[in-house]
Design a protein around this motif. Structure first.
Motif, PDB file in Angstrom:
ATOM      1  N   SER A 100      34.788  26.277  13.354  1.00 51.45           N
ATOM      2  CA  SER A 100      35.612  26.458  14.461  1.00 51.45           C
ATOM      3  C   SER A 100      35.032  26.022  15.725  1.00 51.45           C
ATOM      4  O   SER A 100      35.704  25.737  16.859  1.00 51.45           O
ATOM      5  CB  SER A 100      35.661  27.869  14.678  1.00 51.45           C
ATOM      6  OG  SER A 100      34.435  28.586  14.961  1.00 51.45           O
ATOM      7  N   SER A 104      36.633  22.719  18.440  1.00 51.89           N
ATOM      8  CA  SER A 104      37.187  23.063  19.673  1.00 51.89           C
ATOM      9  C   SER A 104      37.457  21.449  20.523  1.00 51.89           C
ATOM     10  O   SER A 104      38.301  21.320  21.121  1.00 51.89           O
ATOM     11  CB  SER A 104      36.041  23.788  20.552  1.00 51.89           C
ATOM     12  OG  SER A 104      36.187  23.829  21.810  1.00 51.89           O
ATOM     13  N   GLN A 155      41.409  28.239  14.961  1.00 51.42           N
ATOM     14  CA  GLN A 155      41.254  27.914  16.225  1.00 51.42           C
ATOM     15  C   GLN A 155      42.358  27.037  16.997  1.00 51.42           C
ATOM     16  O   GLN A 155      42.587  27.582  18.202  1.00 51.42           O
ATOM     17  CB  GLN A 155      40.134  26.580  16.105  1.00 51.42           C
ATOM     18  CG  GLN A 155      39.170  26.471  17.477  1.00 51.42           C
ATOM     19  CD  GLN A 155      39.896  25.568  18.331  1.00 51.42           C
ATOM     20  OE1 GLN A 155      40.837  24.768  18.261  1.00 51.42           O
ATOM     21  NE2 GLN A 155      39.532  25.909  19.657  1.00 51.42           N
ATOM     22  N   GLN A 425      38.820  30.056  22.750  1.00 56.42           N
ATOM     23  CA  GLN A 425      39.441  30.071  21.253  1.00 56.42           C
ATOM     24  C   GLN A 425      38.538  29.875  20.231  1.00 56.42           C
ATOM     25  O   GLN A 425      38.292  30.563  19.213  1.00 56.42           O
ATOM     26  CB  GLN A 425      40.935  29.376  21.100  1.00 56.42           C
ATOM     27  CG  GLN A 425      41.564  29.621  19.580  1.00 56.42           C
ATOM     28  CD  GLN A 425      42.066  31.004  19.717  1.00 56.42           C
ATOM     29  OE1 GLN A 425      42.249  31.776  20.606  1.00 56.42           O
ATOM     30  NE2 GLN A 425      42.397  31.426  18.413  1.00 56.42           N
ATOM     31  N   SER A 426      37.632  28.896  20.388  1.00 55.60           N
ATOM     32  CA  SER A 426      36.590  28.533  19.473  1.00 55.60           C
ATOM     33  C   SER A 426      35.563  29.743  19.267  1.00 55.60           C
ATOM     34  O   SER A 426      35.198  30.279  18.344  1.00 55.60           O
ATOM     35  CB  SER A 426      35.794  27.118  19.749  1.00 55.60           C
ATOM     36  OG  SER A 426      36.418  26.337  19.524  1.00 55.60           O
TER      37      SER A 426
END
Length: 514
Positions: A100, A104, A155, A425-426
């Motif tokens: 993840s 990104s 992600q 989000q990562s």
């Protein structure tokens, strides 16, 4: 740029009322295809627990656990306590955590579709390795490849959904990810229920069928359009406007498009989003990106979903009865997610999170009391109390399904400004997968050590997180994703932390950074 003052997100204040457009079939189809990424996540959650309860699988890869399971004098709470067996489940999530973070920069620089495609291909490879595994090493490598796929998918997919959806329906459409996850869990439970009867290779079929949603995700990734936000961030403004007009069903998208342009200009001035996300002005979003996924896992839901057949066998359910019970919980989770989709943009995020938390606390405490009084290391539950335990576990799962399940992903995916959105989000995915790994690796040992107290352990965490939401989370219902920064400045607590800096000052500072 449009006139007026600018906040740290680089968008004009209170321009949301000028947004126009509707939910087009194009948006619905794109969201449905993208949400298939959630079904991959859900399928693995559901499939691993069923497979680890199958005798042929245990006999081939974990013979010590197979022998312990056969001995009736073994402590009921400790029959499956094996770190190797736990590693089969948890290795996927550790790999997903690392993936993840790698995803990104790919998601930011090459678009959301690129990460979705990478995730689908990786999952296809992992499914094939698991289906044809000849030894434990091949099995674990396959799980790691599945983890890479989940890291990329988790992600990119929630970001994709948040950016494609119109603001007033973003919550419901974003929850397509969670709905797909619950459908994946339910499908996996149904498949396990059928393949458990196929000896000795039924477990191979269960693991191999993970390739089906992975194939759909990969193909869908090639067919989907990129989000307008991502296209603008990559410098393709005209193409971004074309896609925005298509998904909103109108040419009159100037206000929303201008917000995206403003946010993109600031985003492109930020060369180090992970460093930027640590700044004071991003503190509220960072806190939510850390605590929302942490609390989501500490509800204990993954323990029930991962090890549902194992857990029910521990409680005295025999053979297919344990798989049948896990199918039931999977169905409840899926149906309850529909409640959240129907109500989240009407009732709001806070109401669902708080009410769901209260219901989960009550259910966990009742299950702990029943097991504490009627179940022990050397005795099994009666039929009546077994049914009662299943009922309250289903009520617990239902509460999670319409509250923390979908909203644990929705809230973090919608609160970040564009310049830190991918990084945020990562962090959300990495934190979620880290605690998923910790719980998956430790649950069987915790169950052996805590016994029925494991449910009280999780009830305590749910109490903490419900209070956290009540105190610190503002309502994000109906707030455009590009104007979310303005919400934190109105919150009684976060406005004390947020600095009052104009966007032009921020941009100049960011550009002067080494």
């Amino acid at each position: 740029m449009a006139g007026g003052g600018f906040g740290p997100a680089g968008v004009a204040k209170e321009r949301a009322q000028q947004y126009q457009g509707k939910v087009t079939s194009f948006v619905v189809i794109a969201c449905l295809v993208a949400a298939i990424g959630g079904s991959i996540f859900g399928y693995d959650i559901g499939i691993s627990g069923g497979v680890t309860s199958m005798d042929p699988f245990l006999k081939k890869f974990f013979p010590k656990v197979f022998e312990k399971k056969r001995h009736s004098n073994e402590n009921n709470y400790c029959k499956y306590n094996n770190q190797g067996l736990a590693a089969f489940t948890s290795s996927l999530y550790l790999a997903g955590l690392v993936a993840s973070l790698v995803a990104s920069p790919i998601t930011r620089n090459y678009g959301r579709r690129a990460s979705i495609i990478c995730g689908g291909i990786s999952f296809l490879v992992g499914a094939a390795l698991n289906a044809f595994a000849l030894n434990l090493i091949m099995l674990i490598v396959g799980r790691i490849m599945l983890g890479v796929g989940i890291g990329f998918g988790n992600q990119a997919v929630p970001l994709y959904l948040s950016e494609m959806a119109p603001a007033h329906l973003r919550g419901g459409l974003n929850m397509m990810f969670q709905l797909a996850t619950t459908l994946g869990i339910f499908t996996a439970n149904m498949i396990n229920y059928g393949t458990e009867k196929i000896h000795p290779w039924g477990w191979r079929l269960s693991l191999g069928l993970a390739a089906a949603p992975a194939l759909l995700m990969t193909v869908g990734g090639f067919l989907l359009p990129e989000t307008p936000n991502s296209l603008i961030e990559q410098g393709m403004k005209e193409r971004g406007r074309e896609v925005l007009e298509k998904i909103r069903g109108t040419k009159n998208v100037t206000a929303e498009f201008q917000d995206m342009i403003d946010a993109s200009e600031l985003a492109n001035s930020i060369k180090h989003p992970f460093r930027n996300i640590l700044e004071t002005r991003n503190r509220p979003q960072l806190v939510m990106a850390i605590f929302m996924p942490t609390f989501q896992i500490l509800t204990g839901i993954n323990s029930i979903l991962f090890y549902a057949p194992v857990l029910f066998q521990t409680m005295g359910f025999k053979g297919t009865a344990s798989l049948y019970s896990s199918v039931l919980t999977g169905a409840v989770l899926c149906l309850s997610t529909l409640i959240s989709i129907a109500t989240v943009d009407k009732w709001g995020r806070r109401a669902l999170l708080i009410s769901g938390g209260i219901q989960m606390i009550v259910c966990q405490i009742i299950v702990a009391i029943i097991l504490g009084l009627k179940f022990g290391a050397d005795k099994e539950l009666s039929k009546g109390y077994s049914v009662l335990v299943v009922v309250f576990i289903c009520l617990f799962v239902a509460a999670f399904g319409w509250s923390w399940g979908p909203l644990g992903w929705t809230v973090p995916s919608e609160i970040f400004p564009l310049e830190t959105r991918s990084a945020g989000q990562s962090i959300t995915v990495a934190i979620n997968l880290f605690f998923t790994f910790v719980i998956a690796q430790s649950f069987l040992s915790l169950l052996c050590a805590f016994k029925y107290g494991i449910f009280l352990f999780f009830a305590g965490w749910i109490t903490i997180m419900t209070v956290f939401v009540y105190v610190f989370l503002p309502e994000t219902k109906g707030v455009p994703i590009e104007e979310m920064i303005l919400l934190w400045r109105k919150h009684w607590f976060w406005k004390k932390i947020m600095p009052t800096i104009r966007v032009d000052e921020e941009t100049e500072t960011a550009q002067n950074k080494p």
